[in-house]
Design an enzyme around this catalytic site. Structure first.
Site, short mmCIF file in Angstrom:
data_model
loop_
_atom_site.label_atom_id
_atom_site.label_comp_id
_atom_site.label_asym_id
_atom_site.label_seq_id
_atom_site.Cartn_x
_atom_site.Cartn_y
_atom_site.Cartn_z
N SER A 226 0.85 -1.19 0.00
CA SER A 226 0.00 0.00 0.00
C SER A 226 0.88 1.24 0.00
CB SER A 226 -0.86 0.02 1.26
OG SER A 226 -0.06 0.27 2.39
N ASP A 227 0.39 2.32 -0.58
CA ASP A 227 1.06 3.58 -0.29
C ASP A 227 0.86 3.80 1.21
OD1 ASP A 227 2.38 5.98 -0.29
OD2 ASP A 227 1.28 6.84 -1.97
N TRP A 228 1.72 4.62 1.78
CA TRP A 228 1.75 4.74 3.24
C TRP A 228 0.44 5.32 3.77
CZ3 TRP A 228 5.27 2.07 1.47
CH2 TRP A 228 6.37 1.63 2.18
#
Ligand code: BGC
Length: 759
Positions: A226-228
């Site tokens: 995931s993106d952060w």
């Protein structure tokens, strides 16, 4: 690591925990099974390794800051980007990083996108080539990459929540191809999903994008991270194909996964598949060397080389290269405080920074070099600074202005509101140019700026981009002719912000941003609108000149699957060595779907001594001619002629050669009971079956109504009914003639369809 046996030994809790990070930058180790921790780190134009990988610190360890992606793409030099990737990997190893979080391959849908400096281009083909070079370079040294942000993440406004509303063809032809090329050809270890929604579903839960396209269709072997902070619903994300949530730890989410498996809501096989993917990459990372050194000087030099290759000379009235000047006025804050990278997650702590002013000084020989700041760090207006710059410039015999677009106007996290420099910078350029005709403007920015206010007043403009820590060296080398500029724009510079393709649908409202311009972004849009631009895609000047001659084709007729190769001789017709970037665009003469006027499908960069000629060869494959047909749900080609435009830029076509393509596809018939007469006639099988009936209809209509052309534009009802009928469903047209027909229109159409399908 024997992955299967580890999966079999893992408890449900361990599996769920592995699917989230242990900290800001690490994976969850399982000591009892010998599964180590993996360390990831931001980038991608340098390694942003925080001292303590378990925390989300702002400071990072020193690393080489290379130019950002806008500059990299302007090099059009895949081999060079590969070398940069190798250097990055060496730094990852020295700093104990297993995976660097990049490259970013989102399309520059609008020049206002805040993160455009981190992305390569408005063109999917060029972006894909750059990404492949980058990934191959890094991964050749046993360090992983993270291809990001998948997908349709093209703005900062509401980036955590907005839904990008995009049609299937646009998705396939514009927003996915760079990811597709990178995945199929370079297999990045990881792919990072975007924050935003795509057509209403979070990218982190997107079964279609993650499972169906990325993993199944393209054969992605690595893990999806995931993106952060992009995960909203962990269970939905696992089902949707998101393997690894970052950052961690996420005890609550881990528990949710455990509960979902226990309650039967989540099939444990889905969890196992993610566990397997994560373990596969952790196993690779375990083999990444954990320590080493890197050659700080050599990497600084490489950063300078890349910056020099990426600089784009936009205007030159003959002032450059600088020669024989006695007094050089260097104006602008950015000459002392180099502006070489953008704000946000890609921010690097450089090993050193070349000071542009000092680099000018060291090349200026006996000339006196003076300096004035010209503009402040903030947005205030300071007339006295302008006055000082004017006084200096007046007494000098050339003025070099270093103009950097400030961070408050361009960064990750927010989009730009306009394309303008600051009011002070514009006033400064105009005031200096008014007293000094020999004025050069050097720009440092990550994306286009408007120049109409001042460009006619200055003698030269050099686009220096966010040029990395050694950019000051590259600028001075270009200014003094030690390097002949050869970069070309990987994005169109529009005249003004209002001209931009996404203008009417930017940045969205009520939670959605509609990609209304479809496939027409960048030069595809300006071509279609026949709209003038400030500088076209693919444009850049040199201190020499190039001639293109003798264009040849490997075959005038070819099968789509065989592809075709175009060759051309390029000659350096000037008196200094230089490099030329040859571009090949494909123009489809006729198509069932609207297509861009031309699309970049190949390029080559060639180095030439004065007077030298080299033969450049560019191969075009099936995809160079294909388009995505949303009804067939596949890339298709059609028989017919294509023009191959051999060009120095999107607006400078040097030769056009025509090839004839034979499609090898056997496509299913799309005709159905709603198909229009035009569609029946356009389909070869439809034409064969329906053609005779159409001839009768036409004759009948003529008899009844007369024809517009026969009666001097006056048919019985003042129109050409056959033209009107053409775009009506066949069944509807027949309904009007029911009485004269032997069967009901629906039966007739059903009969025709039956014949077509068995044909
Ligand atoms: C950015 C990513 C970055 C991540 C980790 C996010 O906000 O969108 O590009 O890799 O943070 O810093």
């Amino acid at each position: 690591m024997n992955i299967q046996s580890i999966v079999e030994q893992m408890t449900l809790e361990e599996k769920a925990a592995l699917c989230s990070g242990a900290s800001a930058w690490t994976s969850t180790p399982i000591e009892r099974l010998g599964v180590p921790e993996m360390i990831v780190s931001d980038g991608p134009h340098g390694v942003r390794r925080v001292p303590n990988v378990h925390e989300m610190a702002m400071e990072s360890l020193p690393a080489t800051c290379f130019p950002t992606a806008s500059c990299l793409a302007a090099t059009w030099d895949v081999a060079l980007i590969r070398r940069m990737g190798e250097a990055l990997a060496e730094e990852c190893i020295a700093l104990n990083v297993d995976v660097v979080l990049g490259p970013g391959v989102n399309m520059k849908r609008s020049p206002l996108g805040g993160r455009n400096f981190e992305y390569f281009s408005e063109d999917p083909f060029l972006t894909g080539e750059m990404a492949v070079g980058f990934i191959e370079g890094v991964q050749s040294k046993g360090v992983g990459t993270s291809l990001k942000h998948y997908a349709v993440n093209n703005q900062e406004y509401q980036r955590f929540s907005i839904s990008a509303e995009v049609d299937e063809r646009t998705l396939r032809e514009i927003y996915l191809p760079a990811f597709e090329a990178a995945v199929k050809r370079a297999q990045p270890w990881t792919v990072m999903c975007a924050y935003n929604k795509v057509n209403g579903t979070f990218a982190s839960e997107h079964d279609y994008l993650l499972n169906q396209i990325l993993k199944e269709e393209w054969g992605f072997e690595g893990l999806v991270v995931s993106d952060w902070g992009a995960v909203r619903n962990r269970v939905a994300a696992l089902k949707g194909g998101l393997d690894w949530e970052m950052p961690g730890p996420q005890p609550r989410r881990v528990q949710e996964v455990v509960d979902a498996v226990r309650s039967g809501e989540l099939d444990e096989a889905v969890l196992d598949e993610s566990v397997r993917r994560i373990l596969g990459i952790v196993a690779k990372a375990a083999k990444t060397p954990k320590e080493g050194t890197f050659d700080v000087d050599a990497h600084h030099k490489l950063a300078a080389e890349i910056a020099a290759e990426g600089m784009v000379l936009l205007k030159n009235d003959g002032l450059l290269p600088l020669q024989g000047h006695q007094q050089i006025a260097v104006i602008g804050r950015a000459a002392e405080n180099a502006h070489f990278q953008g704000g946000g997650s890609s921010h690097i702590n450089p090993t050193r920074v070349a000071v542009p002013f000092s680099e000018v000084q060291s090349r200026a020989g006996d000339a006196e070099v003076t300096y004035a700041q010209g503009y402040p760090a903030d947005d205030s207006f300071r007339q006295e600074m302008i006055d000082e710059a004017v006084t200096l410039s007046q007494s000098a015999d050339v003025a070099v202005l270093y103009i950097a677009l400030p961070t408050f106007k361009e960064s990750e996290g927010y989009d730009r509101t306009d394309l303008d420099l600051t009011a002070q910078q514009i006033a400064l350029i105009k005031a200096v140019a008014a007293v000094q005709p020999k004025t050069v403007v050097v720009l440092n920015n990550g994306a286009p700026v408007a120049m109409s206010d001042w460009i006619d007043d200055v003698a030269a403009v050099l686009e220096g981009w966010m040029m990395g820590q050694a950019g000051g060296v590259a600028i001075a080398d270009v200014l003094f002719g030690r390097v002949n500029p050869c970069g070309k724009l990987a994005e169109t510079f529009p005249i003004k912000a209002a001209d931009a393709p996404a203008r009417l649908n930017w940045p969205g409202e009520a939670g959605k941003v509609r990609y209304g311009e479809g496939i027409f972004i960048g030069y595809r849009y300006y071509d279609a609108k026949q709209m003038p631009v400030l500088f076209p895609f693919g444009y850049g000047l040199s201190y020499t000149s190039f001639e293109y001659s003798n264009p040849q084709l490997s075959a005038a007729h070819f099968k789509d699957v065989d592809g075709v190769t175009v060759t051309v001789d390029v000659t350096n017709t000037g008196s200094v060595a230089g490099k030329e970037i040859v571009q090949v665009y494909v123009h489809d003469r006729a198509s069932v779907l609207a297509r861009p006027e031309k699309e970049l499908k190949g390029f080559a960069k060639v180095a030439l001594e004065p007077g030298e000629t080299k033969r450049v060869s560019i191969a075009l494959d099936f995809r160079a001619f294909a388009f995505y047909h949303p009804e067939y749900k596949q890339w298709i080609t059609e028989d017919g002629d294509f023009d191959l435009l051999i060009a120095a830029s999107a607006a400078d076509i040097r030769h056009s050669v025509t090839v004839s393509l034979a499609s090898t596809l056997d496509l299913p018939c799309l005709l159905d009971k709603e198909s229009t007469i035009r569609e029946w006639l356009a389909d070869p099988r439809g034409q064969a079956v329906f053609g005779p009936m159409y001839a009768q209809m036409e004759a009948g209509a003529r008899q009844m109504f007369g024809s517009a052309s026969e009666n001097g534009n006056e048919s019985a009802i003042g129109m050409d009914v056959m033209v009107m009928f053409a775009d009506m469903p066949l069944v509807s047209v027949l309904m009007f003639q029911q009485k004269a027909l032997p069967h009901h229109p629906e039966e007739i159409v059903a009969g025709l369809l039956e014949q077509v399908r068995s044909a």
